[in-house]
Design a protein around this motif. Structure first.
Motif, PDB file in Angstrom:
ATOM      1  N   CYS A 263     -16.360  11.746   3.849  1.00  0.00           N
ATOM      2  CA  CYS A 263     -15.108  11.994   4.677  1.00  0.00           C
ATOM      3  C   CYS A 263     -14.170  11.097   4.341  1.00  0.00           C
ATOM      4  N   ASP A 264     -13.160  11.508   3.661  1.00  0.00           N
ATOM      5  CA  ASP A 264     -12.092  10.594   3.189  1.00  0.00           C
ATOM      6  C   ASP A 264     -10.572  11.405   2.992  1.00  0.00           C
ATOM      7  N   LEU A 265      -9.583  10.278   2.734  1.00  0.00           N
ATOM      8  CA  LEU A 265      -8.243  10.736   2.771  1.00  0.00           C
ATOM      9  C   LEU A 265      -7.968  11.647   1.669  1.00  0.00           C
ATOM     10  N   VAL A 266      -7.161  12.499   1.423  1.00  0.00           N
ATOM     11  CA  VAL A 266      -6.963  13.476   0.502  1.00  0.00           C
ATOM     12  C   VAL A 266      -5.555  13.693   0.494  1.00  0.00           C
ATOM     13  N   SER A 267      -4.743  13.581  -0.767  1.00  0.00           N
ATOM     14  CA  SER A 267      -3.493  13.837  -0.779  1.00  0.00           C
ATOM     15  C   SER A 267      -3.439  15.125  -1.961  1.00  0.00           C
ATOM     16  N   THR A 268      -3.512  14.845  -3.268  1.00  0.00           N
ATOM     17  CA  THR A 268      -3.442  15.741  -4.367  1.00  0.00           C
ATOM     18  C   THR A 268      -4.697  16.244  -4.540  1.00  0.00           C
ATOM     19  N   GLY A 269      -5.975  15.735  -4.244  1.00  0.00           N
ATOM     20  CA  GLY A 269      -7.169  15.952  -4.527  1.00  0.00           C
ATOM     21  C   GLY A 269      -7.825  15.743  -5.823  1.00  0.00           C
ATOM     22  N   ALA A 270      -7.140  15.021  -6.375  1.00  0.00           N
ATOM     23  CA  ALA A 270      -7.316  14.329  -7.894  1.00  0.00           C
ATOM     24  C   ALA A 270      -8.402  13.441  -7.856  1.00  0.00           C
TER      25      ALA A 270
ATOM     26  N   VAL B  46       1.573  -6.704   7.289  1.00  0.00           N
ATOM     27  CA  VAL B  46       0.258  -6.864   7.450  1.00  0.00           C
ATOM     28  C   VAL B  46      -0.505  -6.022   6.906  1.00  0.00           C
ATOM     29  N   ARG B  47      -1.947  -5.782   6.865  1.00  0.00           N
ATOM     30  CA  ARG B  47      -2.898  -4.874   6.614  1.00  0.00           C
ATOM     31  C   ARG B  47      -2.301  -3.567   7.537  1.00  0.00           C
ATOM     32  N   ASP B  48      -2.651  -2.500   6.892  1.00  0.00           N
ATOM     33  CA  ASP B  48      -2.054  -1.298   7.941  1.00  0.00           C
ATOM     34  C   ASP B  48      -3.370  -1.142   9.251  1.00  0.00           C
ATOM     35  N   ASP B  49      -4.655  -1.584   8.797  1.00  0.00           N
ATOM     36  CA  ASP B  49      -5.463  -1.301   9.758  1.00  0.00           C
ATOM     37  C   ASP B  49      -5.261  -2.360  11.125  1.00  0.00           C
TER      38      ASP B  49
ATOM     39  N   VAL C 225     -15.388   5.117  -1.304  1.00  0.00           N
ATOM     40  CA  VAL C 225     -16.223   6.296  -0.730  1.00  0.00           C
ATOM     41  C   VAL C 225     -16.574   7.460  -1.535  1.00  0.00           C
ATOM     42  N   GLU C 226     -15.401   7.646  -2.543  1.00  0.00           N
ATOM     43  CA  GLU C 226     -15.786   8.836  -3.301  1.00  0.00           C
ATOM     44  C   GLU C 226     -17.160   8.777  -4.178  1.00  0.00           C
ATOM     45  N   VAL C 227     -17.322   7.617  -4.398  1.00  0.00           N
ATOM     46  CA  VAL C 227     -18.525   7.214  -5.296  1.00  0.00           C
ATOM     47  C   VAL C 227     -19.798   7.247  -4.679  1.00  0.00           C
TER      48      VAL C 227
ATOM     49  N   ASN D  57      -3.864   8.493  11.143  1.00  0.00           N
ATOM     50  CA  ASN D  57      -5.128   8.539  10.862  1.00  0.00           C
ATOM     51  C   ASN D  57      -5.752   7.222  11.650  1.00  0.00           C
ATOM     52  N   VAL D  58      -5.150   6.151  10.789  1.00  0.00           N
ATOM     53  CA  VAL D  58      -5.650   4.828  11.112  1.00  0.00           C
ATOM     54  C   VAL D  58      -5.268   4.709  12.828  1.00  0.00           C
ATOM     55  N   LEU D  59      -4.083   4.793  13.463  1.00  0.00           N
ATOM     56  CA  LEU D  59      -3.543   5.111  14.855  1.00  0.00           C
ATOM     57  C   LEU D  59      -5.014   5.662  15.800  1.00  0.00           C
TER      58      LEU D  59
ATOM     59  N   SER E  75     -14.566   5.658   5.881  1.00  0.00           N
ATOM     60  CA  SER E  75     -13.958   4.589   6.489  1.00  0.00           C
ATOM     61  C   SER E  75     -13.646   5.028   7.821  1.00  0.00           C
ATOM     62  N   TYR E  76     -13.826   6.311   8.295  1.00  0.00           N
ATOM     63  CA  TYR E  76     -13.210   6.950   9.835  1.00  0.00           C
ATOM     64  C   TYR E  76     -14.359   7.717  10.470  1.00  0.00           C
ATOM     65  N   PRO E  77     -15.406   6.632  10.863  1.00  0.00           N
ATOM     66  CA  PRO E  77     -16.397   7.129  11.625  1.00  0.00           C
ATOM     67  C   PRO E  77     -16.196   7.816  12.941  1.00  0.00           C
TER      68      PRO E  77
ATOM     69  N   GLY F 110       0.952  -1.202   0.101  1.00  0.00           N
ATOM     70  CA  GLY F 110       0.015  -0.242  -0.089  1.00  0.00           C
ATOM     71  C   GLY F 110       0.883   1.106  -0.081  1.00  0.00           C
ATOM     72  N   ARG F 111       0.142   2.212   0.240  1.00  0.00           N
ATOM     73  CA  ARG F 111       0.973   3.663   0.125  1.00  0.00           C
ATOM     74  C   ARG F 111       2.262   4.074   1.249  1.00  0.00           C
ATOM     75  N   LEU F 112       2.102   3.271   2.194  1.00  0.00           N
ATOM     76  CA  LEU F 112       3.318   3.163   3.144  1.00  0.00           C
ATOM     77  C   LEU F 112       4.406   2.148   3.102  1.00  0.00           C
TER      78      LEU F 112
HETATM   79  O1  PRT Z   1      -4.500  -2.900   2.213  1.00  0.00           O
HETATM   80  P1  PRT Z   1      -4.264  -2.151   3.609  1.00  0.00           P
HETATM   81  O2  PRT Z   1      -5.353  -2.044   4.411  1.00  0.00           O
HETATM   82  O3  PRT Z   1      -3.007  -2.199   4.027  1.00  0.00           O
HETATM   83  O4  PRT Z   1      -4.093  -0.674   2.806  1.00  0.00           O
HETATM   84  P2  PRT Z   1      -5.416   0.384   2.728  1.00  0.00           P
HETATM   85  O5  PRT Z   1      -5.840   0.502   1.204  1.00  0.00           O
HETATM   86  O6  PRT Z   1      -6.297   0.433   3.747  1.00  0.00           O
HETATM   87  O7  PRT Z   1      -4.482   1.775   2.919  1.00  0.00           O
HETATM   88  P3  PRT Z   1      -3.458   2.646   1.479  1.00  0.00           P
HETATM   89  O8  PRT Z   1      -2.273   1.891   1.089  1.00  0.00           O
HETATM   90  O9  PRT Z   1      -4.465   3.327   0.513  1.00  0.00           O
HETATM   91  O10 PRT Z   1      -3.069   3.834   2.533  1.00  0.00           O
HETATM   92  C1  PRT Z   1      -2.160   3.484   3.581  1.00  0.00           C
HETATM   93  C2  PRT Z   1      -1.960   5.005   4.643  1.00  0.00           C
HETATM   94  O11 PRT Z   1      -1.517   5.927   3.550  1.00  0.00           O
HETATM   95  C3  PRT Z   1      -3.366   5.790   4.891  1.00  0.00           C
HETATM   96  O12 PRT Z   1      -3.923   5.261   5.947  1.00  0.00           O
HETATM   97  C4  PRT Z   1      -2.850   7.136   5.096  1.00  0.00           C
HETATM   98  O13 PRT Z   1      -2.149   7.218   6.356  1.00  0.00           O
HETATM   99  C5  PRT Z   1      -1.542   7.381   3.774  1.00  0.00           C
HETATM  100  N1  PRT Z   1      -2.345   8.135   2.788  1.00  0.00           N
HETATM  101  C6  PRT Z   1      -1.578   9.042   2.285  1.00  0.00           C
HETATM  102  C7  PRT Z   1      -3.077   7.613   1.958  1.00  0.00           C
HETATM  103  C8  PRT Z   1      -3.311   8.787   0.946  1.00  0.00           C
HETATM  104  N2  PRT Z   1      -2.177   9.508   1.149  1.00  0.00           N
HETATM  105  C9  PRT Z   1      -4.339   8.597  -0.074  1.00  0.00           C
HETATM  106  N3  PRT Z   1      -4.227   9.784  -0.915  1.00  0.00           N
HETATM  107  N4  PRT Z   1      -4.335   6.860   1.951  1.00  0.00           N
HETATM  108  C10 PRT Z   1      -4.999   6.718   1.028  1.00  0.00           C
HETATM  109  N5  PRT Z   1      -5.120   7.734  -0.013  1.00  0.00           N
HETATM  110  C11 PRT Z   1      -6.114   7.674  -0.927  1.00  0.00           C
HETATM  111  C12 PRT Z   1      -7.571   8.188  -0.648  1.00  0.00           C
HETATM  112  O14 PRT Z   1      -8.322   7.243   0.409  1.00  0.00           O
HETATM  113  C13 PRT Z   1      -8.268   8.214  -1.728  1.00  0.00           C
HETATM  114  O15 PRT Z   1      -9.017   7.386  -2.340  1.00  0.00           O
HETATM  115  O16 PRT Z   1      -5.889   8.166  -2.247  1.00  0.00           O
HETATM  116  C14 PRT Z   1      -7.105   8.768  -2.678  1.00  0.00           C
HETATM  117  C15 PRT Z   1      -6.881  10.381  -2.897  1.00  0.00           C
HETATM  118  O17 PRT Z   1      -5.732  10.600  -3.162  1.00  0.00           O
HETATM  119  P4  PRT Z   1      -5.408  11.889  -4.213  1.00  0.00           P
HETATM  120  O18 PRT Z   1      -4.207  12.186  -4.395  1.00  0.00           O
HETATM  121  O19 PRT Z   1      -6.173  11.774  -5.352  1.00  0.00           O
HETATM  122  O20 PRT Z   1      -6.031  13.063  -3.317  1.00  0.00           O
END
Ligand code: PRT
Ligand code: ZN
Length: 226
Positions: free
Chosen positions: A169-176, A54-57, A156-158, A76-78, A131-133, A16-18
């Motif tokens: 209410c979802d995670l954002v990095s670039t906003g794309a 493992v899975r981040d969760d 979530v975005e759909v 966020n997950v912590l 995903s973050y109630p 995943g992303r980390l």
């Molecule tokens: O399989 P597993 O459960 O381990 O992975 P996961 O799918 O739950 O998590 P993963 O890999 O997507 O993200 C792991 C962690 O990375 C998150 O908990 C955040 O701490 C961190 N992180 C940083 C992000 C993002 N940036 C991010 N942009 N996690 C998710 N996103 C997703 C967001 O949910 C949305 O779908 O990316 C999309 C938005 O990105 P932009 O760039 O379009 O804004």
């Protein structure tokens, strides 16, 4: 038998992303680890350390329950896990050792682009997909507001377009992703980065010294990147 060896156990995200940044960090700390895609556990060749992927969760709970010694996880997950455990009547215990400069993102409320934003109050009592109630509830509680949850662990975005929710209410990095789904970010609920946590139970001398060594190296890595 469990934990026969005295190796330090560290949990990180499998894929995943980390994952890449976590692995990169460990390598820069001098750990030599060869990962096998099928195996949960990898043992470092040059230090008494084993890496659990493992899975981040699952990572915050593994650390809080003392199953692993250390974990690399998004705040966020912590924090979501902390709030969830508290709501179950448990006071989770762990130590925050370090905040990293990777994994940065924000948990934000977003609404359809064509709607005018009337502040969080305008969502009072409405349906919000997330995903973050727990983090969202804390934010609404602080303002004396409520929402109806639509719990989704993905896509979530759909939800608004599918008629499942009024907002998300979802995670954002670039906003794309928001933009591609006709949504706009209107309120930041939580800002997050990756961090290193340790179990609450004290380490024996050997493990404590090893953790200290790793922390010093992580500090060096951070400085080298500045
Ligand atoms: O399989 P597993 O459960 O381990 O992975 P996961 O799918 O739950 O998590 P993963 O890999 O997507 O993200 C792991 C962690 O990375 C998150 O908990 C955040 O701490 C961190 N992180 C940083 C992000 C993002 N940036 C991010 N942009 N996690 C998710 N996103 C997703 C967001 O949910 C949305 O779908 O990316 C999309 C938005 O990105 P932009 O760039 O379009 O804004
Ligand atoms: Zn996850």
């Amino acid at each position: 038998k469990m934990n026969e060896n005295n190796r330090l156990r560290l949990a990180m995200q499998k894929s995943g992303r980390l994952s890449d940044d976590s692995q990169d960090l460990l390598e820069r700390c001098g750990l030599k680890v060869r990962f096998h895609s099928q195996r949960l556990l990898a043992v470092a060749e040059n230090m008494p350390v084993e890496i659990l992927r493992v899975r981040d969760d699952d990572i915050p709970g593994l650390v809080m329950d003392g199953v692993v010694d250390l974990g690399i996880i998004g705040e966020n997950v912590l924090e979501e896990t902390v709030l969830a455990r508290r709501s179950q009547g448990e006071e989770p215990k762990f130590h925050m050792l370090k905040r990293f400069d990777f994994g940065g993102c924000r948990l934000s409320v977003a609404i359809p682009t064509d709607e005018t934003w009337g502040g969080l109050e305008s969502l009072n009592g409405r349906r919000i997909a997330t995903s973050y109630p727990q983090l969202l509830k804390r934010c609404f509680d602080e303002r004396g507001l409520t929402f109806k949850p639509c719990l989704l662990t993905g896509s979530v975005e759909v939800a608004p377009r599918a008629g499942l929710a009024d907002a998300i209410c979802d995670l954002v990095s670039t906003g794309a992703t928001l933009e591609a789904n006709g949504l706009k970010e209107v309120e930041v609920v939580y800002r997050s980065k990756a961090c290193l946590i340790a179990k609450a139970e004290p380490f024996d001398n050997e493990k404590a010294a090893l953790v200290e060594r790793l922390l010093v190296r992580m500090q060096g890595v951070a400085r080298a990147r500045e």
